[in-house]
Each structure stands twice: as structure tokens, then as C-alpha cells.
Write a protein that holds these residues in place. Sequence first.
Motif, PDB file in Angstrom:
ATOM      1  N   LYS A 185       0.820  -1.204   0.000  1.00 48.60           N
ATOM      2  CA  LYS A 185       0.000   0.000   0.000  1.00 48.60           C
ATOM      3  C   LYS A 185       0.858   1.260   0.000  1.00 48.60           C
ATOM      4  O   LYS A 185       1.833   1.287   0.743  1.00 48.60           O
ATOM      5  N   PRO A 186       0.531   2.280  -0.769  1.00 56.28           N
ATOM      6  CA  PRO A 186      -0.658   2.483  -1.600  1.00 56.28           C
ATOM      7  C   PRO A 186      -0.530   1.950  -3.028  1.00 56.28           C
ATOM      8  O   PRO A 186      -1.229   2.407  -3.915  1.00 56.28           O
ATOM      9  N   PHE A 187       0.318   0.950  -3.236  1.00 57.03           N
ATOM     10  CA  PHE A 187       0.448   0.266  -4.525  1.00 57.03           C
ATOM     11  C   PHE A 187       0.778   1.197  -5.690  1.00 57.03           C
ATOM     12  O   PHE A 187       0.013   1.309  -6.649  1.00 57.03           O
ATOM     13  N   ARG A 188       1.892   1.857  -5.527  1.00 56.67           N
ATOM     14  CA  ARG A 188       2.352   2.655  -6.663  1.00 56.67           C
ATOM     15  C   ARG A 188       3.871   2.577  -6.726  1.00 56.67           C
ATOM     16  O   ARG A 188       4.550   2.600  -5.692  1.00 56.67           O
ATOM     17  N   LEU A 189       4.360   2.539  -7.969  1.00 58.02           N
ATOM     18  CA  LEU A 189       5.788   2.345  -8.233  1.00 58.02           C
ATOM     19  C   LEU A 189       6.684   3.224  -7.370  1.00 58.02           C
ATOM     20  O   LEU A 189       7.666   2.761  -6.785  1.00 58.02           O
ATOM     21  N   SER A 239      -9.758   9.785 -10.404  1.00 55.77           N
ATOM     22  CA  SER A 239     -10.863  10.213  -9.543  1.00 55.77           C
ATOM     23  C   SER A 239     -12.147   9.448  -9.899  1.00 55.77           C
ATOM     24  O   SER A 239     -13.236   9.805  -9.492  1.00 55.77           O
ATOM     25  N   VAL A 240     -11.966   8.382 -10.667  1.00 52.80           N
ATOM     26  CA  VAL A 240     -13.130   7.632 -11.169  1.00 52.80           C
ATOM     27  C   VAL A 240     -13.705   6.687 -10.108  1.00 52.80           C
ATOM     28  O   VAL A 240     -12.971   6.095  -9.318  1.00 52.80           O
ATOM     29  N   LYS A 241     -15.029   6.602 -10.127  1.00 54.26           N
ATOM     30  CA  LYS A 241     -15.708   5.540  -9.375  1.00 54.26           C
ATOM     31  C   LYS A 241     -16.582   4.814 -10.394  1.00 54.26           C
ATOM     32  O   LYS A 241     -17.361   5.451 -11.106  1.00 54.26           O
ATOM     33  N   THR A 242     -16.425   3.498 -10.485  1.00 53.02           N
ATOM     34  CA  THR A 242     -17.145   2.762 -11.530  1.00 53.02           C
ATOM     35  C   THR A 242     -18.618   2.595 -11.150  1.00 53.02           C
ATOM     36  O   THR A 242     -18.978   2.635  -9.969  1.00 53.02           O
ATOM     37  N   ASP A 243     -19.451   2.399 -12.171  1.00 55.42           N
ATOM     38  CA  ASP A 243     -20.901   2.443 -11.911  1.00 55.42           C
ATOM     39  C   ASP A 243     -21.463   1.163 -11.296  1.00 55.42           C
ATOM     40  O   ASP A 243     -22.262   1.212 -10.380  1.00 55.42           O
ATOM     41  N   VAL A 244     -21.029   0.002 -11.779  1.00 52.44           N
ATOM     42  CA  VAL A 244     -21.624  -1.238 -11.287  1.00 52.44           C
ATOM     43  C   VAL A 244     -20.987  -1.688  -9.975  1.00 52.44           C
ATOM     44  O   VAL A 244     -21.672  -2.043  -9.014  1.00 52.44           O
ATOM     45  N   ARG A 299     -16.042   0.752  -7.800  1.00 50.96           N
ATOM     46  CA  ARG A 299     -14.627   0.675  -7.452  1.00 50.96           C
ATOM     47  C   ARG A 299     -13.939   2.015  -7.668  1.00 50.96           C
ATOM     48  O   ARG A 299     -14.280   2.762  -8.578  1.00 50.96           O
ATOM     49  N   THR A 300     -12.959   2.273  -6.837  1.00 52.55           N
ATOM     50  CA  THR A 300     -12.083   3.436  -7.017  1.00 52.55           C
ATOM     51  C   THR A 300     -10.655   2.894  -7.075  1.00 52.55           C
ATOM     52  O   THR A 300     -10.412   1.726  -6.730  1.00 52.55           O
ATOM     53  N   PHE A 301      -9.714   3.728  -7.502  1.00 53.04           N
ATOM     54  CA  PHE A 301      -8.390   3.197  -7.824  1.00 53.04           C
ATOM     55  C   PHE A 301      -7.241   3.923  -7.133  1.00 53.04           C
ATOM     56  O   PHE A 301      -6.164   4.074  -7.694  1.00 53.04           O
ATOM     57  N   GLY A 302      -7.538   4.315  -5.915  1.00 45.86           N
ATOM     58  CA  GLY A 302      -6.480   4.845  -5.058  1.00 45.86           C
ATOM     59  C   GLY A 302      -5.781   6.047  -5.657  1.00 45.86           C
ATOM     60  O   GLY A 302      -6.432   6.980  -6.121  1.00 45.86           O
ATOM     61  N   ILE A 303      -4.457   5.994  -5.653  1.00 49.92           N
ATOM     62  CA  ILE A 303      -3.681   7.155  -6.110  1.00 49.92           C
ATOM     63  C   ILE A 303      -2.926   6.849  -7.409  1.00 49.92           C
ATOM     64  O   ILE A 303      -1.871   7.406  -7.676  1.00 49.92           O
ATOM     65  N   LYS A 304      -3.494   5.965  -8.215  1.00 52.62           N
ATOM     66  CA  LYS A 304      -2.867   5.685  -9.519  1.00 52.62           C
ATOM     67  C   LYS A 304      -2.851   6.971 -10.335  1.00 52.62           C
ATOM     68  O   LYS A 304      -3.841   7.718 -10.367  1.00 52.62           O
ATOM     69  N   GLU A 305      -1.712   7.219 -11.008  1.00 46.57           N
ATOM     70  CA  GLU A 305      -1.599   8.418 -11.833  1.00 46.57           C
ATOM     71  C   GLU A 305      -2.093   8.121 -13.249  1.00 46.57           C
ATOM     72  O   GLU A 305      -1.632   7.177 -13.898  1.00 46.57           O
ATOM     73  N   MET A 323      -0.613   5.631 -16.474  1.00 41.20           N
ATOM     74  CA  MET A 323      -1.350   4.376 -16.554  1.00 41.20           C
ATOM     75  C   MET A 323      -1.103   3.542 -15.294  1.00 41.20           C
ATOM     76  O   MET A 323      -0.931   2.316 -15.355  1.00 41.20           O
ATOM     77  N   GLY A 324      -1.096   4.215 -14.156  1.00 44.32           N
ATOM     78  CA  GLY A 324      -0.794   3.546 -12.891  1.00 44.32           C
ATOM     79  C   GLY A 324       0.700   3.412 -12.730  1.00 44.32           C
ATOM     80  O   GLY A 324       1.354   4.264 -12.160  1.00 44.32           O
ATOM     81  N   CYS A 325       1.258   2.323 -13.272  1.00 43.82           N
ATOM     82  CA  CYS A 325       2.701   2.123 -13.169  1.00 43.82           C
ATOM     83  C   CYS A 325       3.321   2.039 -14.558  1.00 43.82           C
ATOM     84  O   CYS A 325       2.644   1.712 -15.524  1.00 43.82           O
ATOM     85  N   THR A 326       4.600   2.317 -14.644  1.00 38.08           N
ATOM     86  CA  THR A 326       5.248   2.388 -15.952  1.00 38.08           C
ATOM     87  C   THR A 326       6.274   1.267 -16.129  1.00 38.08           C
ATOM     88  O   THR A 326       5.982   0.259 -16.750  1.00 38.08           O
ATOM     89  N   LEU A 327       7.459   1.432 -15.577  1.00 37.08           N
ATOM     90  CA  LEU A 327       8.532   0.446 -15.768  1.00 37.08           C
ATOM     91  C   LEU A 327       8.497  -0.579 -14.638  1.00 37.08           C
ATOM     92  O   LEU A 327       8.520  -0.207 -13.476  1.00 37.08           O
ATOM     93  N   MET A 328       8.478  -1.861 -15.003  1.00 39.39           N
ATOM     94  CA  MET A 328       8.170  -2.875 -13.979  1.00 39.39           C
ATOM     95  C   MET A 328       9.207  -3.962 -13.779  1.00 39.39           C
ATOM     96  O   MET A 328       8.951  -4.954 -13.110  1.00 39.39           O
ATOM     97  N   GLY A 329      10.385  -3.808 -14.344  1.00 39.53           N
ATOM     98  CA  GLY A 329      11.395  -4.856 -14.166  1.00 39.53           C
ATOM     99  C   GLY A 329      12.748  -4.381 -14.635  1.00 39.53           C
ATOM    100  O   GLY A 329      13.283  -3.399 -14.108  1.00 39.53           O
ATOM    101  N   VAL A 330      13.285  -5.037 -15.676  1.00 37.89           N
ATOM    102  CA  VAL A 330      14.627  -4.714 -16.166  1.00 37.89           C
ATOM    103  C   VAL A 330      14.867  -3.237 -16.420  1.00 37.89           C
ATOM    104  O   VAL A 330      15.935  -2.723 -16.115  1.00 37.89           O
ATOM    105  N   THR A 331      13.877  -2.580 -17.001  1.00 35.32           N
ATOM    106  CA  THR A 331      14.102  -1.196 -17.395  1.00 35.32           C
ATOM    107  C   THR A 331      14.351  -0.310 -16.180  1.00 35.32           C
ATOM    108  O   THR A 331      15.334   0.424 -16.132  1.00 35.32           O
ATOM    109  N   LEU A 332      13.472  -0.424 -15.212  1.00 37.74           N
ATOM    110  CA  LEU A 332      13.610   0.413 -14.022  1.00 37.74           C
ATOM    111  C   LEU A 332      14.846   0.040 -13.207  1.00 37.74           C
ATOM    112  O   LEU A 332      15.637   0.900 -12.811  1.00 37.74           O
ATOM    113  N   VAL A 333      15.034  -1.245 -12.981  1.00 39.13           N
ATOM    114  CA  VAL A 333      16.153  -1.657 -12.126  1.00 39.13           C
ATOM    115  C   VAL A 333      17.482  -1.415 -12.845  1.00 39.13           C
ATOM    116  O   VAL A 333      18.482  -1.041 -12.226  1.00 39.13           O
ATOM    117  N   GLY A 334      17.486  -1.563 -14.165  1.00 35.63           N
ATOM    118  CA  GLY A 334      18.690  -1.239 -14.939  1.00 35.63           C
ATOM    119  C   GLY A 334      19.034   0.239 -14.815  1.00 35.63           C
ATOM    120  O   GLY A 334      20.199   0.621 -14.618  1.00 35.63           O
TER     121      GLY A 334
END
Length: 392
Positions: free
Chosen positions: A51-55, A242-247, A250-256, A260-271
Motif C-alpha cells: 500500500k498504496p500500490f504505486r511504483l 478520480s473515477v468511481k465505476t458504476d456497477v 470501485r475506485t483506484f487509489g492514487i494511480k496516476e 497508466m498507474g505504473c510504468t517500468l516494472m522490471g529490467v528497465t527500471l532496475v537497470g
Amino acid sequence: MKCAGPIDVRDVDESSINIDPIQVGGRLTPEAMKAIIAYGDGYSICDNCRKPFRLDYIKTPPVDVFMRDLAAFLHMDVARVVPGARRGFQAVADTYVERGDPVLITALSHYTEVLAIESRGGLIREIPKTTENLITPDATAGKIEDVTRETGKTPSLIFIDHVDYQYGNLHPVREIIKAVHQYDIPVLLNGAYTAGIMEVDGKDLEADFIVGSGHKSMAAPAPSGVLAATAERGSEVFRTTSVKTDVTSRTFGIKEVEMMGCTLMGVTLVGMMASFPRVQERVRRWDQELANGNLVVDALKSIQGTEIRSEYPRKHTLTRVDTTKSFDIVAKNHKKRGYFFSSALKTKGIAGIIPGATQVWKFNTYGMTRAQAEHVASSFKEIAAENGLSVL
Ligand SMILES: *Cc1c(COP(=O)(O)O)cnc(C)c1O
């Protein structure tokens, strides 16, 4: 030797002196090579995401510290990693450009800036260059006035290349940005050829955004890059969902949103992270890099008929040279035609020039040792002399 199946081992940077303009600043450090083996798996950076689940909150490895260090490195308030400079342009264009908005680029801008604006339906206009291939504050202000008259709107965004990819010229960006700010327009400084190569001080330059390329200039794997902003502009481009879905409500915390939420997730970032200490250090040795570059440029200048198309003396290691009246004349009568040049360079252990190119071409001396620069300089002269060109 093969990596697997039909995939050859690639050893251009081990077996030769590479002068490919786009490759030399992105070559990995040994630290990055180790890191990418460990973090090759998909989503490997997510092992310790809590938490808060962001890169930029991940503490193990210290991505949180890295993002702050990146911002400080560019003297900006906030930074995020992006999959290439182009995705940084896109995030900014998405934020500020509406359909039909005029947006300025320069006569030397990179195609990815064009595409970022085009995908928004923006109206692209170019700031013209001088005969010396420089962008000036006057030309910039003039273009803002012209476009405002033409469209009835002031441009919503301006892209300025710090060092352009065509000539490797260093433009007076501080003065240009000052001129743009008279009109209250945000400026994106494109540091694809500078951030990670030379010192870039966004505060001093008064840039609203600085975009850099990890795989071009920060010794990082592709696709990687950085988007840095002032606090004010950062709150716009890095706005959260700031979206809340209709059915399901759901809301999506502090995703930017733009990330698109998160960007680099492995080799690129750690490299990128693994190379960063060396990148921070290497920008301080820029004067040595320039000295090596000028050594090679002077050797080319000494070959009769050869003209340096970039500004001179050089302020960057990427240089455009015109050998229409030297090596291209040799090519006309050589049995290998234009291929004689790249082939002669190869014999001397130099790679990275487009095979067959003997008229206008570019090279980049970044990352060479002094001995390598001397070898490249004397190789150009030797190839000229061996082929009957006079060398001063
Ligand atoms: C290489 C380059 C880009 C694109 O960078 P990516 O990180 O590959 O998206 C953008 N602008 C300039 C001036 C470049 O030289």
C-alpha cells in the motif's frame, strides 16, 4: 555464436569502438547488466509493492529514493520514470493539448514530439532555425506571435530540444524558455541527448518539464526514460484517478492517470537504477568527453573537402559531417563504392556508421577513452590518405 535459435550474440560494443549516434549514451554499465539478469522476469519490481500500490512508493529495492534522486539530479521538484522519452512527451501532450490547439516544436525537433501532438489532434507549427542551425529566443517569440495571429489561440505547449538529434547543437534554451514564459506557455525541455550525459539544471533553465531518455543517455535498457516537472506542473501531469465505476463502485487509489498507474516494472527500471550512480558521476566529466569529440572533429576537418555541419567548436559529442567533397569522391571510383568507407572503418575496429554513407553522416564519440578517440581520429586521416585525399 547464438543466444538462442536464430538470434546472434551481439558484441558490437565489446569487439569495436561504436560511434552510432543513438547508441553510445545508452550502453549499460556492468551494474545494470547484473541487475537486469536478476530482474528480467515480468513484474519483478512488484515483489515488495505494498500500500498504496504505486511504483514510486516501493522501498525494496528503493524505487522511492530513486525517483526523488532523479528529480534532484535534474534540479526539478518531481520525477517519474516512463517507457522512453516519447512516452514523457505523450503524457505532457495528453495533459495540455486539446484538438485544434496550436503546439510549437522546432525545425530540428524529433518525430516523436510530432506524434505525441498528432495523437491529440494538435496543430503543429515549427520554430524556424537560423542558418547556423540554432533555435533562438527571437525566432521562438516571433513564431508564438505568428501562430497566435493565425489561429486566434496562444500555443498550449512548446517543445524545445536541448541538444537536437540532427546537428547535436546546443540551443540557448534558458533564453528561449524565458521568452516563452512571457506568454505563460508551459515548456517541455527535450533532454534526450543531454539528461544523463551532461549536467542539466531545470531550475536554472526554468523548464516546466524535462524529459530524458534512459536508453539513449542514461545507460539504461529500453524502453526507459524520465519525465520531471516543477511542483506546479507535476500536479497537473501526475494527477491521480478520480473515477468511481458504476456497477462495482470501485475506485483506484492514487494511480496516476498519465502514467497508466505504473510504468517500468522490471529490467528497465532496475537497470536505470543500477546505472544511476555512475550516470550522476559521469556528467561531471563532460569536458573530457568534449575534448575527445573535438579531437575527432579536428581530424575530420584536416581532411581536405570535409565540412563539419554542426556548430564548431563542438558543445556536444554528436556531430554531423559532410564528406561529399572528400570520402564521397573516393566512393565514386572505388570498387566497393560507398561501402569502402564503413568497410575501411570496420577494418580499423570502428562500427556504427551506416554502411554506404559517404555524404552527410553523423557520429558520436561519447564514452570513449582518450586512446580510443586518438585511434578514431587517426583512422579517419589514414583512410583519407590511403585513398588519395590530402590531409593537412
Ligand atoms: C532519441 C530521441 C527521442 C526519442 O527518445 P526515446 O527515449 O527513444 O523515446 C526524442 N527526442 C530526441 C531529440 C531524440 O534524439
